[in-house]
Scaffold this active site. Structure first.
Site, PDB file in Angstrom:
ATOM      1  N   THR A  74       0.866  -1.185   0.000  1.00 40.08           N
ATOM      2  CA  THR A  74       0.000   0.000   0.000  1.00 40.08           C
ATOM      3  C   THR A  74       0.897   1.226   0.000  1.00 40.08           C
ATOM      4  O   THR A  74       1.922   1.247   0.688  1.00 40.08           O
ATOM      5  CB  THR A  74      -0.903   0.021   1.249  1.00 40.08           C
ATOM      6  OG1 THR A  74      -1.602  -1.215   1.324  1.00 40.08           O
ATOM      7  CG2 THR A  74      -1.893   1.161   1.188  1.00 40.08           C
ATOM      8  N   THR A  92      -1.619   1.317  -7.946  1.00 37.16           N
ATOM      9  CA  THR A  92      -0.557   1.523  -8.921  1.00 37.16           C
ATOM     10  C   THR A  92       0.348   0.310  -8.956  1.00 37.16           C
ATOM     11  O   THR A  92       0.431  -0.452  -7.997  1.00 37.16           O
ATOM     12  CB  THR A  92       0.264   2.789  -8.615  1.00 37.16           C
ATOM     13  OG1 THR A  92       0.741   2.737  -7.263  1.00 37.16           O
ATOM     14  CG2 THR A  92      -0.578   4.038  -8.811  1.00 37.16           C
ATOM     15  N   SER A 126       2.591  -4.261  -6.474  1.00 37.08           N
ATOM     16  CA  SER A 126       1.227  -3.728  -6.361  1.00 37.08           C
ATOM     17  C   SER A 126       1.161  -2.785  -5.183  1.00 37.08           C
ATOM     18  O   SER A 126       1.600  -3.121  -4.080  1.00 37.08           O
ATOM     19  CB  SER A 126       0.241  -4.893  -6.167  1.00 37.08           C
ATOM     20  OG  SER A 126      -1.023  -4.432  -5.740  1.00 37.08           O
ATOM     21  N   GLU A 127       0.602  -1.591  -5.401  1.00 36.94           N
ATOM     22  CA  GLU A 127       0.498  -0.578  -4.353  1.00 36.94           C
ATOM     23  C   GLU A 127      -0.927  -0.026  -4.306  1.00 36.94           C
ATOM     24  O   GLU A 127      -1.318   0.803  -5.128  1.00 36.94           O
ATOM     25  CB  GLU A 127       1.484   0.565  -4.602  1.00 36.94           C
ATOM     26  CG  GLU A 127       2.948   0.178  -4.526  1.00 36.94           C
ATOM     27  CD  GLU A 127       3.525   0.292  -3.114  1.00 36.94           C
ATOM     28  OE1 GLU A 127       2.775   0.717  -2.202  1.00 36.94           O
ATOM     29  OE2 GLU A 127       4.723  -0.028  -2.947  1.00 36.94           O
ATOM     30  N   ALA A 128      -1.727  -0.496  -3.342  1.00 34.61           N
ATOM     31  CA  ALA A 128      -3.078   0.041  -3.167  1.00 34.61           C
ATOM     32  C   ALA A 128      -2.990   1.508  -2.737  1.00 34.61           C
ATOM     33  O   ALA A 128      -2.024   1.929  -2.098  1.00 34.61           O
ATOM     34  CB  ALA A 128      -3.840  -0.777  -2.131  1.00 34.61           C
TER      35      ALA A 128
END
Length: 544
Positions: free
Chosen positions: A206, A217, A296-298
């Protein structure tokens, strides 16, 4: 017209159906109205419940944490497999997805549990038709339960209490890819990555607060000294299709990972910048292993339920893609591996590769970058007059934004045929071997012609990073011939992990073993402050 709307509503009612699930198959966020995240015990109980009675899942262990907690990995396959040998014999690609590397970033942990349920008990079982999936929902087991409020203010107190970033040894697990001091890293490398050899590695995070306009992203593995093909496939094929499908199916916007600072660049911004290329970050190390990887970056500022959902749909569409295209991914990876070996065989001692890099822009700009808008005003009062930037509530699309996510070499070194490591540096040989590198003990004397590096300076950073005062070396290579004998270690670079070996062993590498202080004692003992000292690892171009 009224009849038309009734028909539309009727269709919608039939398309949205409730799942009738036992309570044991519900996650902690679901049971708490998304106010809480799962404890370690919650995750383990869920794993037991979701696995019960299924002939498609095997639970294995990555290892144990400092506090003695098992780090579970769920192997999903149809038909069921239990060992790496069985998995490889199937010919199917292996996809590894992990959550909770940073325990305050909880979305991956929760989304993986939901995905487990949907594959084993829902309508996603077909995702096992053409692939084997390894899920590690709770990588940082110990720190997950050290929950307190206020740890992640950018997450809008949703949930209020989360765990801490570092593991129980005090390491950031996503800065440990080269030095490998954490128990978790060693378990991951030795028990999962080396034996199972996943074609794709996905690491779920995140963001720390950037106000871009995306629910999540992403970034690929930055290849640097590695082969470019796995990066190209990830960037050109996987990420665009996954992004498009999530937008089409879920109306959720995904986009490229990057930071921007209106205070520095003004508004509207003209560029974004990604994170460092270093293989200390696990995703980036896969570029040196000739494999694909995705970060993966929330989006931190959305609510927990939104962040879990965006992470879940991202995982879902990755697995949709890999289920359809896994064979092609295996082919791309295999060709990259063969290219790395062939380069050593044909050009070893002749060609140079980068060992230090700077961030540079991609040629192609982002045509419409989403970000929250800003209001700009002039501050005339106080001690610091100037422009001020206030975030507005709407999202805008900014045209032609430059994307700083390429890496250009600033320092290069000749790629050798291999390396010779003196017997007294057995720890270096062992470090390579635990990563899957083939290292052979010499049984007879050899003459090695190549380059020795004469170090003239070893500077240690004044401020520690990850409990290390990072080292920077200066010096020069000299052509020479040296003799080595029985008991010394021989590393033939014509092997699958050629690029990882090169990056680790080159003395001037910006994230190699010299950087991480593996040779400090040797250099200091031999008087680097008073004279030039030869780097003990010899790079050879010819061996007799």
């Amino acid at each position: 017209m009224r009849l038309f709307y009734l028909l539309i509503l009727s269709c919608f009612a039939f398309s949205v159906t409730a799942q009738d699930l036992p309570k044991a198959l519900l996650t902690t966020p679901e049971l708490s109205n998304y106010e809480k995240t799962s404890s370690y015990a919650d995750v383990m109980a869920f794993i037991d419940a979701v696995s019960k009675g299924s002939n498609k899942v095997t639970r294995i262990s990555m290892g144990k944490s400092l506090e003695g907690k098992d780090i579970p990995v769920l192997v999903l396959a149809n038909p069921k497999v239990s060992t790496p040998a069985e998995a490889k014999a199937s010919g199917k690609p292996i996809i590894y997805i992990q959550g909770n590397i940073h325990s305050g970033e909880v979305e991956g942990k929760e989304a993986v549990q939901v995905m487990l349920r949907e594959i084993l008990h829902g309508d996603k079982g077909y995702l096992l038709d053409n692939q084997i999936i390894l899920f590690a929902p709770i990588y940082n087991t110990d720190s997950n339960d050290k929950m307190e409020a206020g740890r992640r203010p950018s997450q809008e107190d949703s949930p209020k209490e989360v765990g801490i970033r570092e593991n129980s040894q005090g390491w950031d697990l996503n800065r440990d890819g080269i030095k490998q001091e954490a128990l978790e890293t060693n378990g991951l490398i030795q028990n999962i990555i080396v034996p199972w050899d996943p074609a794709l590695f996905v690491d779920l995070h995140t963001t720390n607060g950037v106000w871009h306009g995306y629910s999540l992203t992403w970034a690929p593995s930055y290849h640097t000294a590695g082969e470019k093909a796995p990066y190209d496939f990830t960037w050109d094929r996987i990420l665009p299709e996954v992004t498009s499908q999530v937008k089409k199916k879920d109306e959720i916007h995904l986009g490229p990972y990057g930071y921007f600072y209106p205070q520095r660049e003004g508004w509207p911004i003209k560029s974004i910048s990604t994170y460092n290329h270093h293989p200390r970050y696990l995703v980036n190390q896969f570029g040196l292993r000739n494999r694909m990887a995705i970060l993966s970056e929330a989006f931190a500022h959305e609510r927990l339920y939104q962040r879990i959902n965006s992470t879940y749909v991202f995982i879902r569409e990755i697995l949709e893609f890999t289920n359809k295209n896994g064979k092609e991914m295996l082919k791309v990876n295999a060709q990259a591996e063969a290219a790395a070996i062939q380069l050593v065989k044909e050009q070893g001692g002749k060609v140079s590769k980068g060992v230090r890099f700077e961030m540079t822009p991609l040629e192609e700009k982002i045509p419409a970058y989403r970000a929250y808008n800003y209001l700009v005003y002039d501050e005339t009062e106080g001690n610091r007059p100037g422009k001020r930037y206030l975030r507005k509530p709407e999202i805008v699309e900014l045209p032609d934004v430059v994307n700083y996510s390429a890496f250009t070499p600033t320092v290069t070194a000749i790629l050798p045929k291999g390396y010779i490591i003196p017997a007294e540096f057995a720890n270096i040989a062992e470090h390579l071997m635990k990563n899957g590198v083939k290292v052979t003990k010499l049984e007879k004397n050899v003459r090695a012609t190549g380059q020795a590096y004469k170090a003239t300076k070893l500077a240690l950073a004044q401020r520690p990073f990850e409990k290390h005062n990072m080292a920077t070396i200066e010096g020069a290579f000299e052509s020479t011939t040296k003799k080595f004998g029985k008991g010394d270690y021989w590393v033939d670079l014509a092997q699958p992990l050629a690029n990882l070996i090169f990056y680790m062993l080159e003395p001037e590498s910006d994230d190699g073993l010299v950087t991480w202080n593996f040779f400090d004692e040797y250099f200091q003992k031999n008087g680097i402050d008073q004279k030039a000292v030869e780097y003990p690892v010899f790079k050879y171009f010819e061996l007799k």
